[in-house]
Design a protein around this motif. Structure first.
Motif: not given
Ligand code: ZN
Length: 200
Positions: A58, A81, A109, A112-113
């Motif tokens: 990210d 991830g 974090h 997180c996507g």
């Molecule tokens: Zn992330």
């Protein structure tokens, strides 16, 4: 493998240095240390980073920035991830065995996507299912626990990766047993910039 102008820190001392750097970052009192021409030159012959950070790819989570460190300070591996595969593990083993880093931080974090995709459980394209499936056990672990499922999964994922590293044979587990390598999990919060060290 030269040691670069830096006495070897213990894992605890390295952790303190990161904690202090993050506190400066949170309060916008950054020192931006060790980033000049002199530092660049002294690192030409080798590196001796005092910590390894396995973090998410990210763009908002840059370890050197959020811990207010400089060139040659952090050995950073970033993958969506903050998950493990064999090439990531090999990179970590290199830093532990050949650079003798005393501290490994697995840094998840907020928002997180990658973990979010595992929580959502919806179809994803390309090779993303491979990534989601690595994160899935962390989601399963917290699914029935109530509360903030996403944030709980983010923390569970970081803890699981840290545990996996600490038990990893050969190399890492032996160094942990010998007391020369410390491994911790953490979460970085996008809103206030704080890094929280997670209990085991
Ligand atoms: Zn992330």
């Amino acid at each position: 493998m030269a040691t670069i102008n830096q006495q070897q820190l213990t894992g605890d001392e390295a952790l303190t240095r990161l904690t202090d750097g993050n506190a400066r970052y949170v309060q916008a009192q950054m020192e931006h240390p060790r980033r000049g021409i002199e530092r660049r030159q002294e690192l030409v012959g080798g590196q001796s980073p005092f910590a390894l950070v396995l973090g998410c790819a990210d763009s908002r989570v840059s370890p050197t920035v959020l811990f207010d460190q400089g060139l040659g300070d952090l050995f950073v591996i970033r993958v969506a991830g903050n998950v493990l595969d064999t090439t990531v593990l090999a990179s970590i083993e290199y830093a532990a065995a050949f650079l003798a880093v005393p501290l490994i931080v697995v840094l998840g974090h907020s928002n997180c996507g990658a973990v979010g995709a595992a929580v959502a459980g919806k179809p994803v394209p390309g090779h993303l299912p491979d990534l989601v499936s690595i994160i899935q056990p962390a989601v399963d672990q917290v699914q029935d626990g109530g509360g903030d499922i996403l944030n709980n999964a983010i923390q569970a994922n970081a803890r699981r990766v840290a545990d996996e590293l600490a038990a990893s044979q050969p190399v890492l587990a032996d160094l942990v047993q010998a007391g020369t390598l410390k491994i911790v999990a953490a979460e970085y919060y996008l809103d206030d910039g704080r890094v929280e060290w997670l209990d085991k």
